[in-house]
Design a protein around this motif. Sequence first.
Motif, PDB file in Angstrom:
ATOM      1  N   PRO A 109    -107.287 -66.824 -10.796  1.00  0.00           N
ATOM      2  CA  PRO A 109    -108.612 -67.281 -10.345  1.00  0.00           C
ATOM      3  C   PRO A 109    -109.496 -67.855 -11.456  1.00  0.00           C
ATOM      4  CG  PRO A 109    -108.657 -64.924 -10.635  1.00  0.00           C
ATOM      5  CD  PRO A 109    -107.242 -65.363 -10.928  1.00  0.00           C
ATOM      6  N   HIS A 112    -109.531 -73.798 -13.771  1.00  0.00           N
ATOM      7  CA  HIS A 112    -109.969 -74.866 -12.877  1.00  0.00           C
ATOM      8  C   HIS A 112    -108.938 -75.987 -12.794  1.00  0.00           C
ATOM      9  CE1 HIS A 112    -112.254 -77.813 -10.749  1.00  0.00           C
ATOM     10  NE2 HIS A 112    -112.190 -78.643 -11.777  1.00  0.00           N
ATOM     11  N   SER A 129    -109.074 -73.399  -9.276  1.00  0.00           N
ATOM     12  CA  SER A 129    -110.196 -72.498  -9.055  1.00  0.00           C
ATOM     13  C   SER A 129    -111.519 -73.198  -9.363  1.00  0.00           C
ATOM     14  CB  SER A 129    -110.052 -71.278  -9.959  1.00  0.00           C
ATOM     15  OG  SER A 129    -111.174 -70.440  -9.842  1.00  0.00           O
TER      16      SER A 129
END
Length: 193
Positions: A109, A112, A129
């Motif tokens: 998580p 990006h 993410s």
Amino acid sequence: MNTPAHLIFGMAAFAKPDAAKVTAAAIAGALIPDLSLYLMAGFHLFVLGTDPQVVFGELYFSDLWQTIFRIDNSFILWGIGLGLALACRSAWAIALCGAALLHIGLDFPLHHDDGRAHFWPITNWVFESPVSYWDRDHYAGIVGPIEIGLTLILSGALWRRFKGWIMRALIALLAVAEAVPVFVWMFMFDGGQ
């Protein structure tokens, strides 16, 4: 997450003061998902003298590097390993695979646009993410301090759990390595902008 944080988290979850083999396996499992990056990037940066922008902006995303990352960051492969370790009741193998899965689960998580195909060989899909542990454009200013804070708390817990000076030195080194160079990594990946 930064590698020192992964090591602290893996040790906190799986290391045992009275079982050196289990502790070593927990450390190894927490490191292995990042090890290929360190080896490949280190070779390019320090042996070949490749510019960091090329290493992290181009080579990192190359087919070769991403293929390697698919293998050492696969929930599927590490999950199979953990299943086998549980079936064999091997404490060190459980620590190894468990720490690697924890590493991958914490990374999933927090990346990006630099995530990895965590579900290989089933799929090459990469989760993007909205949150990043290092990219200030994706909440690193919030995530980074939380990561550091949790790492320092877990370091304190590990310090109390482990009484030997070698483990305490390792714990202190990892805590410092996590807390200090966050800004260096942000500079390297973000170009200091």
